[in-house]
Design an enzyme around this catalytic site. Structure first.
Site, PDB file in Angstrom:
ATOM      1  N   HIS A  44       0.803  -1.081  -0.054  1.00  0.00           N
ATOM      2  CA  HIS A  44       0.002  -0.010  -0.185  1.00  0.00           C
ATOM      3  C   HIS A  44       0.862   1.170   0.034  1.00  0.00           C
ATOM      4  O   HIS A  44       0.944   2.154   1.092  1.00  0.00           O
ATOM      5  CB  HIS A  44      -0.935   0.088   1.308  1.00  0.00           C
ATOM      6  N   CYS A  49       3.977 -12.200   2.799  1.00  0.00           N
ATOM      7  CA  CYS A  49       4.775 -11.871   3.760  1.00  0.00           C
ATOM      8  C   CYS A  49       4.959 -13.058   4.764  1.00  0.00           C
ATOM      9  O   CYS A  49       3.703 -13.600   5.051  1.00  0.00           O
ATOM     10  CB  CYS A  49       4.354 -10.667   4.851  1.00  0.00           C
ATOM     11  N   HIS A  68      -9.905  -5.472   3.644  1.00  0.00           N
ATOM     12  CA  HIS A  68      -8.540  -5.697   3.409  1.00  0.00           C
ATOM     13  C   HIS A  68      -8.006  -6.665   2.902  1.00  0.00           C
ATOM     14  O   HIS A  68      -8.379  -7.692   3.242  1.00  0.00           O
ATOM     15  CB  HIS A  68      -7.717  -5.151   4.827  1.00  0.00           C
ATOM     16  N   GLU A 122      -5.312  -8.742   3.092  1.00  0.00           N
ATOM     17  CA  GLU A 122      -4.605  -9.512   3.929  1.00  0.00           C
ATOM     18  C   GLU A 122      -5.837 -10.166   4.819  1.00  0.00           C
ATOM     19  O   GLU A 122      -5.736 -11.558   4.947  1.00  0.00           O
ATOM     20  CB  GLU A 122      -3.745  -8.963   5.007  1.00  0.00           C
ATOM     21  N   THR A 137      -2.171  -8.492  10.562  1.00  0.00           N
ATOM     22  CA  THR A 137      -0.928  -8.101  11.120  1.00  0.00           C
ATOM     23  C   THR A 137      -0.507  -6.524  11.167  1.00  0.00           C
ATOM     24  O   THR A 137       0.197  -6.454  12.219  1.00  0.00           O
ATOM     25  CB  THR A 137       0.330  -8.712  10.444  1.00  0.00           C
ATOM     26  N   SER A 156      -2.642   2.637   3.531  1.00  0.00           N
ATOM     27  CA  SER A 156      -1.988   1.703   4.295  1.00  0.00           C
ATOM     28  C   SER A 156      -2.412   1.669   5.660  1.00  0.00           C
ATOM     29  O   SER A 156      -2.579   2.592   6.539  1.00  0.00           O
ATOM     30  CB  SER A 156      -0.455   2.367   4.343  1.00  0.00           C
ATOM     31  N   SER A 157      -2.786   0.220   6.036  1.00  0.00           N
ATOM     32  CA  SER A 157      -3.398   0.152   7.333  1.00  0.00           C
ATOM     33  C   SER A 157      -2.236   0.389   8.383  1.00  0.00           C
ATOM     34  O   SER A 157      -2.766   1.006   9.591  1.00  0.00           O
ATOM     35  CB  SER A 157      -4.046  -1.507   7.611  1.00  0.00           C
ATOM     36  N   ASN A 158      -1.243  -0.006   8.351  1.00  0.00           N
ATOM     37  CA  ASN A 158      -0.212   0.234   9.209  1.00  0.00           C
ATOM     38  C   ASN A 158       0.251   1.560   9.545  1.00  0.00           C
ATOM     39  O   ASN A 158       0.396   2.046  10.780  1.00  0.00           O
ATOM     40  CB  ASN A 158       1.001  -0.731   9.116  1.00  0.00           C
ATOM     41  N   SER A 180       5.422   0.541   4.799  1.00  0.00           N
ATOM     42  CA  SER A 180       5.466   0.133   3.263  1.00  0.00           C
ATOM     43  C   SER A 180       5.937   1.446   2.372  1.00  0.00           C
ATOM     44  O   SER A 180       5.698   1.909   1.370  1.00  0.00           O
ATOM     45  CB  SER A 180       4.092   0.040   2.717  1.00  0.00           C
TER      46      SER A 180
END
Length: 408
Positions: free
Chosen positions: A83, A148, A176, A178, A244, A311-313, A374
């Site tokens: 992302h 990953c 999402h 993932e 994650t 981007s989630s993170n 990312s």
């Protein structure tokens, strides 16, 4: 930790150098305090951990290798490799085509693919259904599978829980990539349901304890449970895993709550009904979040977080920074228009916004600077250099790094 072969233009000459220095001084990652870059009129607090993680570098290496090894073939990515708009744009400019969007919207019909095509599985992984579809078309899936390893770890944990007759509760965003992939893998071996946050966990708890009618489950979690799911049967034993990149504190809160539900129902026998899973966040997400808490211990005028808007993170880092600082979530340095204007992303309302008077006019300016897992470090460098243009009396980067080398 393995060293990956990624393009040089993703590597940083400024923040990368600072990262290497911190690794030498703190190899066991005991110190999560930020690095301080004091340019005089402006001071940057740089997160102890940020930027490309193991899984992202692995995906980048494999994707560029796929292009290099197959100059005469069509090369596709199932969806965005990671992302980050800058990375994905570069891959597209080199000829890679995306089969679908991040939400699963199809760009290229499956019928257009043939066995000679190269299809790269992104870092988020993919569903068993898509994997089987590609294999059925004669396309080699595993050769350029960039999933990953930490995502695969979640799949393995889910499989183990399923073997022990647990229902899998996935803490994640159901749309999402993932989470869709994790759900597909877990649902192949056990009843599975996706929950977004503690609010949905509490609704689930009320259903499990009988405080809400069982039929409410199908309304509240529509589209988020596995085929044949029976809430009257499938909540006898549960285990929690997660996307994650979710906030570790939220996952722990959800697990603690559901464990208490089982204690309320089963008393001393609750250990047979709730699997105390180790947290399934990846190491980079943990490190980046811990480093962000380190930033929150500092006093600063504002925070700039660099990364992909989907981007989630990165959005979770923004969420943490917003607890203390005016925070600007940007994709790249070009979104900084002037000292008086910045274009940034409102992740809560999912829209671009413009802020004015964002840089203080008087005194020394203190800025928190970090990025998502990312985001290339070079983008963080560019943001710092862009801001430094507005402080003509600041030390040069070369002068500052020289001073730091002498100090170390």
């Amino acid at each position: 930790m393995k060293k990956f072969d990624i393009p040089e233009y993703y590597k940083s000459s400024i923040t990368g150098r600072i990262k290497e220095s911190r690794k030498i001084l703190d190899p066991r990652k005991k110190d999560f305090s930020p690095s301080v870059l004091d340019f005089g009129p402006v001071k940057f607090y740089i997160a102890r951990h940020f930027g490309f993680c193991y899984g992202v570098e692995n995906a980048i290496e494999i994707s560029y290798k796929a292009l290099e090894e197959n100059p005469d073939k069509r090369v596709f990515l199932l969806s965005q490799m990671i992302h980050n708009q800058e990375v994905n744009n570069d891959l597209q400019q080199r000829g890679i085509r995306f089969i679908m969007d991040t939400d699963g919207t199809q760009f290229i019909p499956w019928e257009e693919l043939n066995p000679d095509d190269i299809v790269i599985v992104p870092a988020f992984g993919t569903t068993l259904e898509i994997e089987q579809k590609l294999e059925g078309m004669g396309i080699e899936v595993q050769r350029y599978n960039t999933t990953c390893p930490f995502v695969e770890k979640v799949w393995k944990r889910s499989a183990k829980l399923g073997e022990e007759n647990h229902t899998i509760i996935i803490h994640g965003k159901h749309n999402h990539e993932e989470t869709r992939a994790t759900f597909s893998h877990s649902a192949s071996g056990a009843p599975s349901v996706i929950i977004k946050d503690i609010h949905e966990a509490e609704q689930l708890g009320r259903i499990i304890k009988g405080d809400l009618p069982v039929g409410e489950f199908y309304k509240i979690f529509d589209g988020k449970y596995s085929k044949g799911f029976d809430p009257g049967l499938h909540f006898d034993k549960v285990g929690v895993v997660n996307q994650t990149t979710m906030l570790a504190t939220e996952t722990q809160e959800i697990a603690d709550y559901l464990k208490q539900v089982m204690i309320d129902l089963h008393g001393d026998d609750h250990r047979d009904h709730f699997a105390d899973t180790r947290d399934t966040l990846c190491y980079a997400t943990n490190d980046n979040q811990d480093a962000t808490y380190g930033l929150l211990e500092k006093e600063a005028d504002l925070a700039v977080v660099v990364g992909g808007y989907n981007s989630s993170n990165t959005s979770h880092i923004v969420e943490l920074c917003e607890r203390k600082f005016p925070t600007y979530f940007i994709n790249a340095a070009r979104e900084i228009v002037s000292p008086d204007e910045i274009h940034h992303f409102d992740y809560r309302n999912k829209k671009k916004v413009v802020s004015t008077q964002w840089l203080p006019k008087e005194g020394i300016t203190n800025i928190v600077l970090t990025s998502g897992a990312s985001c290339p470090d070079t983008l963080v460098d560019e943001v710092m250099l862009e801001i430094l243009k507005y402080y003509p009396d600041a030390l040069s980067v070369e002068e500052l790094l020289h001073q730091m080398d002498i100090a170390n």
